[in-house]
Design a protein around this motif. Structure first.
Motif, mmCIF file in Angstrom:
data_model
loop_
_atom_site.group_PDB
_atom_site.id
_atom_site.type_symbol
_atom_site.label_atom_id
_atom_site.label_comp_id
_atom_site.label_asym_id
_atom_site.label_seq_id
_atom_site.Cartn_x
_atom_site.Cartn_y
_atom_site.Cartn_z
ATOM 1 N N SER A 198 0.826 -1.203 0.000
ATOM 2 C CA SER A 198 0.000 0.000 0.000
ATOM 3 C C SER A 198 0.861 1.255 0.000
ATOM 4 C CB SER A 198 -0.936 -0.027 1.205
ATOM 5 O OG SER A 198 -1.357 1.275 1.512
ATOM 6 N N THR A 249 -2.155 5.910 2.187
ATOM 7 C CA THR A 249 -1.905 6.296 3.577
ATOM 8 C C THR A 249 -2.653 5.379 4.542
ATOM 9 O OG1 THR A 249 -3.780 7.794 3.629
ATOM 10 C CG2 THR A 249 -1.689 8.726 2.940
ATOM 11 N N LEU A 303 -10.345 4.261 3.740
ATOM 12 C CA LEU A 303 -11.589 3.614 4.160
ATOM 13 C C LEU A 303 -12.114 4.178 5.484
ATOM 14 C CD1 LEU A 303 -10.965 -0.111 3.107
ATOM 15 C CD2 LEU A 303 -12.583 1.515 2.114
#
Ligand SMILES: Nc1ncnc2c1ncn2[C@@H]1O[C@H](COP(=O)(O)OP(=O)(O)OP(=O)(O)O)[C@@H](O)[C@H]1O
Ligand SMILES: [Mg+2]
Length: 356
Positions: free
Chosen positions: A313, A319, A323
């Motif tokens: 990621s 970051t 979500l």
């Protein structure tokens, strides 16, 4: 004394927190319903020390009893922290011990137990959050500081290396600025969560705008988008920019983490009924056909900074706040996010929004 006891009983039964009245001989004279629930026992007649056993709260109890024995001593209430372990969960309690005033004619101490688990949990979350932010900030800063040193020293007269290093520095600076803007966005969304959005928006419009913004990324990655729109979908009460932010993150995630399936499907539909909602709803599904997510991660995905594969990621510039922001925005719209995923088949993120 019996009258006093009856009056005390009526009083503590009305208290919301678990409360006990303990006599000078440590026996429990009264226990209110909340206390009997907490310890799952009738309690009255038993020794208070058989329920309050941990050293710290037991010592507080003894101090309270010492006040009874010597009314001339200071009668300040005593507090202690106690952990109550039940089969399903652990409760953290603040035990408060106070002697009844001598005028009451009832030589007893009042022990109240307040559940402070959520307070401690919130404090822990805040500490974790600060630690996470610091950690996320430190890595790009370390890289930047390192390259500044190199540019001032060994690479001073090397234009090719300089250009290369500046590129890396640019990337790291952008990563920091993304982190800061996500943090600001999160705090804004959190503070607005209770303010209901007033404007009316068209979800078709929101989804089309989202796809238009992400089109270059889809083209670069060679991924096909299949958008099943709902013409004439009813308008909903919402904040357009925030809803675009929601679907931007969901579609971008599908592209970044589920892109190996080569396709992303987006659909908008109207449902007359949905458990948990009083009226008709709009449902938007963002589906990818990638690797999917292991079930153990699903409940934690919307936590701040939670990533399934942190390394991957971060490499993609994520970051881990996307979500978390999505969840707050959906809450603000009184909607619901549900995530389904099968390893090897892909994931579906479904957003249900009430039609006001
Ligand atoms: N469609 C998906 N398929 C597989 N994993 C996903 C998918 N969507 C999200 N994830 C996982 O959930 C994690 C959290 O996603 P989230 O959007 O919160 O953060 P991010 O994409 O890493 O960063 P940001 O959105 O802030 O740029 C991701 O790092 C990824 O591991
Ligand atoms: Mg994301």
């Amino acid at each position: 004394m019996t009258q006093d006891l009856a009056a005390c009983g009526a009083l503590i039964d009305a208290l919301p927190d678990p409360a006990l009245l303990v006599g000078a001989d440590r026996r429990i004279l009264l226990a209110n319903p909340a206390a009997r629930d907490l310890f799952a026992a009738p309690m009255v007649g038993a020794s208070a020390l058989s329920y309050i056993r941990q050293p710290e709260p037991a010592a507080a109890l003894e101090k309270g009893l010492a006040m009874l024995a010597d009314p001339s001593a200071p009668q300040d209430p005593v507090e202690a922290r106690m952990i109550q372990t039940a089969p399903t969960r652990e409760t953290i309690l603040r035990v408060h011990v106070a002697a009844l005033s001598p005028e009451s004619q009832l030589p007893a101490i009042l022990v109240t137990l307040r559940d402070i688990s959520h307070v401690e949990e919130a404090e822990q979350q805040r500490r974790d959050f600060v630690a996470n932010v610091s950690h996320e900030m430190r890595s790009p800063l370390t890289v930047l500081a390192g390259f500044i040193e190199t540019l001032k020293g060994p690479a001073r007269n090397d234009p090719a290396a300089t250009l290369n290093f500046l590129d890396i520095m640019d990337r790291e600076a952008q990563r920091m600025s993304r982190l800061v803007s996500d943090l600001l966005s999160l705090s804004r969304v959190e503070s607005e969560e209770r303010v209901r959005p007033r404007a009316t928006v068209s979800m078709s419009d929101v989804l089309r705008a989202t796809l238009a913004a992400l089109r270059p990324q889809f083209e670069d990655a060679g991924i096909v988008v299949d958008f099943r729109d709902l013409p004439d979908a009813p308008m909903i009460a919402g904040d357009r920019d925030q809803l675009v932010q929601v679907f931007h993150n969901l579609v971008e995630n599908a592209l970044k983490y589920g892109g190996s399936g080569g396709k992303v499907a987006l659909s908008l539909e109207k449902l007359e009924q949905m458990p948990g909602f009083t009226g008709p709803v709009l449902r938007v599904c963002v589906r990818d056909f990638g690797d999917g997510i292991d079930a153990i991660h699903l409940p934690r995905l919307t936590e701040r900074f939670y990533r399934v594969d942190g390394h991957r990621s971060r490499n993609m510039g994520g970051t881990g706040l996307g979500l978390a922001i999505v969840k707050h925005i959906i809450n603000r719209h009184r909607g619901r996010l549900s995530i389904r995923s099968t390893r090897g088949e892909g994931s579906t993120f479904a957003v249900v929004l009430p039609i006001s």
